[in-house]
Design a protein around this motif. Structure first.
Motif, mmCIF file in Angstrom:
data_model
loop_
_atom_site.group_PDB
_atom_site.id
_atom_site.type_symbol
_atom_site.label_atom_id
_atom_site.label_comp_id
_atom_site.label_asym_id
_atom_site.label_seq_id
_atom_site.Cartn_x
_atom_site.Cartn_y
_atom_site.Cartn_z
ATOM 1 N N SER A 136 0.801 -1.230 0.000
ATOM 2 C CA SER A 136 0.000 0.000 0.000
ATOM 3 C C SER A 136 0.830 1.273 0.000
ATOM 4 O O SER A 136 0.291 2.350 -0.226
ATOM 5 C CB SER A 136 -0.917 0.011 1.229
ATOM 6 O OG SER A 136 -0.147 0.032 2.416
ATOM 7 N N ARG A 193 -9.762 6.569 6.726
ATOM 8 C CA ARG A 193 -8.467 5.889 6.877
ATOM 9 C C ARG A 193 -8.166 5.513 8.328
ATOM 10 O O ARG A 193 -7.641 4.440 8.604
ATOM 11 C CB ARG A 193 -7.344 6.800 6.362
ATOM 12 C CG ARG A 193 -7.280 6.923 4.862
ATOM 13 C CD ARG A 193 -6.583 5.721 4.237
ATOM 14 N NE ARG A 193 -5.150 5.751 4.469
ATOM 15 C CZ ARG A 193 -4.412 4.658 4.648
ATOM 16 N NH1 ARG A 193 -4.980 3.490 4.659
ATOM 17 N NH2 ARG A 193 -3.108 4.742 4.816
ATOM 18 N N GLY A 195 -4.114 4.354 0.561
ATOM 19 C CA GLY A 195 -4.546 5.743 0.505
ATOM 20 C C GLY A 195 -4.811 6.239 -0.898
ATOM 21 O O GLY A 195 -5.756 7.005 -1.130
ATOM 22 N N ALA A 200 -11.781 11.753 4.138
ATOM 23 C CA ALA A 200 -10.801 10.726 3.756
ATOM 24 C C ALA A 200 -9.966 10.313 4.968
ATOM 25 O O ALA A 200 -9.709 9.114 5.181
ATOM 26 C CB ALA A 200 -9.898 11.258 2.649
ATOM 27 N N TYR A 201 -9.555 11.275 5.766
ATOM 28 C CA TYR A 201 -8.785 10.942 6.977
ATOM 29 C C TYR A 201 -9.628 10.092 7.933
ATOM 30 O O TYR A 201 -9.115 9.141 8.554
ATOM 31 C CB TYR A 201 -8.359 12.223 7.695
ATOM 32 C CG TYR A 201 -7.337 13.059 6.958
ATOM 33 C CD1 TYR A 201 -6.367 12.466 6.155
ATOM 34 C CD2 TYR A 201 -7.335 14.446 7.069
ATOM 35 C CE1 TYR A 201 -5.425 13.243 5.488
ATOM 36 C CE2 TYR A 201 -6.397 15.227 6.408
ATOM 37 C CZ TYR A 201 -5.449 14.617 5.616
ATOM 38 O OH TYR A 201 -4.518 15.384 4.968
ATOM 39 N N THR A 227 -2.546 11.516 10.961
ATOM 40 C CA THR A 227 -3.011 12.384 9.875
ATOM 41 C C THR A 227 -1.925 13.365 9.447
ATOM 42 O O THR A 227 -1.797 13.683 8.265
ATOM 43 C CB THR A 227 -4.261 13.160 10.329
ATOM 44 O OG1 THR A 227 -5.281 12.229 10.691
ATOM 45 C CG2 THR A 227 -4.795 14.035 9.204
ATOM 46 N N GLY A 252 -11.669 0.785 5.458
ATOM 47 C CA GLY A 252 -10.973 1.987 5.008
ATOM 48 C C GLY A 252 -9.527 2.002 5.454
ATOM 49 O O GLY A 252 -8.648 2.507 4.751
ATOM 50 N N TYR A 253 -9.250 1.442 6.623
ATOM 51 C CA TYR A 253 -7.885 1.399 7.147
ATOM 52 C C TYR A 253 -7.003 0.503 6.281
ATOM 53 O O TYR A 253 -5.816 0.777 6.084
ATOM 54 C CB TYR A 253 -7.915 0.877 8.579
ATOM 55 C CG TYR A 253 -6.635 1.103 9.350
ATOM 56 C CD1 TYR A 253 -6.205 2.394 9.650
ATOM 57 C CD2 TYR A 253 -5.877 0.039 9.789
ATOM 58 C CE1 TYR A 253 -5.051 2.601 10.369
ATOM 59 C CE2 TYR A 253 -4.707 0.239 10.512
ATOM 60 C CZ TYR A 253 -4.303 1.530 10.798
ATOM 61 O OH TYR A 253 -3.140 1.745 11.499
ATOM 62 N N LEU A 299 -8.240 4.989 -1.975
ATOM 63 C CA LEU A 299 -9.288 5.784 -1.330
ATOM 64 C C LEU A 299 -9.419 7.145 -2.008
ATOM 65 O O LEU A 299 -10.536 7.629 -2.261
ATOM 66 C CB LEU A 299 -8.948 5.962 0.156
ATOM 67 C CG LEU A 299 -9.841 6.922 0.942
ATOM 68 C CD1 LEU A 299 -11.274 6.419 0.974
ATOM 69 C CD2 LEU A 299 -9.295 7.109 2.357
ATOM 70 N N GLU A 328 0.111 11.664 6.726
ATOM 71 C CA GLU A 328 -0.545 10.932 5.638
ATOM 72 C C GLU A 328 -0.211 11.596 4.301
ATOM 73 O O GLU A 328 -0.354 12.814 4.150
ATOM 74 C CB GLU A 328 -2.061 10.925 5.860
ATOM 75 C CG GLU A 328 -2.781 9.796 5.141
ATOM 76 C CD GLU A 328 -2.958 9.996 3.657
ATOM 77 O OE1 GLU A 328 -3.135 9.011 2.939
ATOM 78 O OE2 GLU A 328 -2.920 11.156 3.207
ATOM 79 N N ALA A 379 -3.541 10.417 0.040
ATOM 80 C CA ALA A 379 -4.859 11.061 0.028
ATOM 81 C C ALA A 379 -4.721 12.577 0.122
ATOM 82 O O ALA A 379 -5.470 13.329 -0.517
ATOM 83 C CB ALA A 379 -5.716 10.533 1.176
#
Length: 544
Positions: A227, A426, A394, A422-423, A484, A389-390, A397, A487, A490
């Motif tokens: 990922s 995730r 990213g 989105a956060y 976050t 979602g996790y 998503l 990240e 995303a």
């Protein structure tokens, strides 16, 4: 009669039974279930957008894209990357765990902390540092060139495997170490009485019992390698995530969607394997923790420290030194071209992360509370759905939300609310996990006493339950905030125009080659990651 400890650790069944009498069939219980299910549907919605986008491609075209030489090449590249990174991580993580747990290695506790610290560095920051050091006109490459030493290219498969391994092997190290600490060393003593040396006993007794822990770490590494976007992109290696991002930027959403579905399929396979790996109740798990020395290194005791020292040199000393050097060298020459660093970028990161943390906690509360108070199928499904979602990469998503925003909600596309959503998708499981643990720790008798004294369900929750689960909510919010902040994929795709954050700034100057400008925000992210590591270790009670 159940004790408090039974409530906290005896599973959701006992707790749900005791609290179920309070809300079964009640309005509060129905609202709680409805809220939890609504949150679950919201976090699952990106999968729907992705499927709808794929449906527009058409079956024939989708099959043609999925079986094209390019797609098959990307699949082979990604599987090759995952396999090599996993194997290399095992080669580093398992020996380090054995050295720090079962031998008399000098300063074992110190080396344990050092071996786990590479998780502090986001892998894309590590990739940035390694390109700065060993890339064309890199610092170490230029230093070694007059000596006739030619540094192999850092780009491509070799560089991607190297960087990812150096910064994700701690997953294997930590899970293997936990298994070794739970291993009953009396079994080794018994083996020695049967004339088995340590090597033989390790192969026949220790290894089978720590295999679930080793495998769990290996699967975490595989999932991360599959990922990760930043490292393959910086190393110019065509893995799934990099090609999807390139296709998205080139308006090739159809090809990107097909590749995203292929990536999701491979991710689901890895998750299925991970779900089958659990603690071996019949083995060392559950045994009394033991860190006593079972292998004396003798004259190799001090030379053995060279192994963790060498690993620390390449995982910590080198990248941090490169970043520090670029920080000291950065000057006004880089201020032009719109690439000057502004502190407002950091404020943007903080504000977006705070909003994500607040929204995530608010949405996690009904899911965690419902899962903690009920052992129904709906409660379990609502909780487990938050992990979809996790597990979703990213960049996948982001692709799903780009389709949603451009097709159904143009007013939301590239806005802060969509980025925060989105956060939330995730990182929601981080808040759900900490909150649910706190809910399970609440003594149901206290809630029952409040009801007996005339408090309605809402009042009992506000005056009794909420203060007791507040630490879990705060821990979840902190984890989401810190995660976050760093990240990348995303944020790159969905951030509002003109809304520059630390990670988008690092990415922009890295692409432009202005490495000096990236040093300060990169070091700031390393510090943020360090805080999250401390919090995780404290939360899980790791002995460090």
């Amino acid at each position: 009669m159940p004790t408090d400890g039974d409530d906290a650790s005896g599973g959701g069944g006992v707790l749900a039974h005791r609290w179920g009498e309070e809300t079964a069939g009640g309005t509060a219980g129905l609202l709680l279930a409805a809220a939890a299910v609504a949150v679950a549907i919201a976090v699952l919605s990106p999968v729907l957008w992705l499927v709808l986008r794929a449906a527009e491609v058409g079956v024939v075209e989708a099959v043609a894209l999925a079986t094209s030489p390019t797609a098959l090449g990307v699949l082979v590249n990604s599987l090759l990357l995952v396999g090599l990174v996993t194997a290399a991580s095992l080669a580093l993580g398992v020996p380090l765990a054995v050295l720090t747990v079962q031998t008399d290695l000098p300063f074992g506790r110190f080396w344990t902390v050092v071996a786990a610290l590479p998780l502090v560095l986001p892998s894309y920051v590590g990739a940035f540092a390694y390109v700065s050091a060993f890339g064309p006109r890199g610092e170490l490459a230029d230093l070694l060139a007059p000596l006739g030493v030619r540094v192999p290219t850092i780009y491509g498969l070799e560089g991607t495997v190297l960087v990812l391994t150096l910064f994700v092997y701690p997953y294997v190290f930590l899970t293997t170490r936990a298994s070794l600490l739970s291993f009953d060393t009396a079994q080794l003593e018994a083996a020695r009485t049967l004339n088995h040396d340590y090597r033989s006993a390790f192969r026949r007794i220790v290894l089978p019992q720590i295999a679930p822990g080793v495998t769990a770490g290996a699967l975490l590494v595989a999932l991360y390698a599959l990922s990760d976007f930043g490292t393959p992109a910086i190393m110019q290696y065509d893995a799934f995530t990099r090609v999807i991002y390139v296709e998205l930027g080139a308006f090739g959403q159809g090809r990107a969607t097909v590749l995203a579905l292929e990536l999701l399929g491979v991710t689901a396979l890895v998750l299925a394997l991970e779900s089958r790996v659990g603690p071996d109740e019949s083995g060392g798990y559950g045994s009394a923790a033991s860190s006593s020395t079972v292998l004396e290194l003798g004259r190799l005791r001090w030379p053995a420290t060279l192994f963790p020292a060498a690993v620390a040199t390449f995982t910590l000393a080198l990248p941090v030194s490169i970043l520090a050097m670029w920080l000291l060298r950065s000057g006004p020459a880089y201020a032009g071209g719109g690439l000057a660093f502004e502190w407002s970028f950091g404020l943007n990161s903080v504000s977006a992360s705070l909003l994500a943390a607040a929204a995530t906690v608010v949405l996690a509360l009904p899911v965690a509370y419902y899962a903690g108070r009920s052992d129904s199928v709906a409660a379990r499904l609502a909780e487990r759905s938050t992990y979809v979602g996790y597990a979703m990469p990213g960049v996948v998503l982001a692709l799903a939300l780009v389709f949603f925003g451009t097709r159904y909600a143009p007013g939301l596309y590239q806005t802060l609310p969509l980025l925060v959503f989105a956060y939330v998708v995730r990182f929601l499981p981080q808040a759900v996990g900490t909150t649910r643990s706190s809910v399970l720790g609440v003594d149901a008798d206290l809630v029952g006493a409040a009801r007996t004294l005339g408090e309605p369900p809402r009042g009992a929750f506000r005056r009794v339950t909420l203060p007791l689960i507040a630490p879990g909510l705060v821990a979840g919010a902190t984890l989401v905030f810190l995660t976050t902040m760093k990240e990348l994929p995303a944020t790159l795709v969905l951030h509002p125009t003109g809304f520059t954050t630390l990670v988008t700034y690092i990415w922009r100057v890295q692409e432009a080659g202005y490495y000096g400008r990236a040093a300060l925000p990169a070091l700031a992210l390393v510090a943020v990651s360090g805080l999250s590591m401390v919090l995780l270790l404290r939360q899980e009670g790791t002995d460090g």
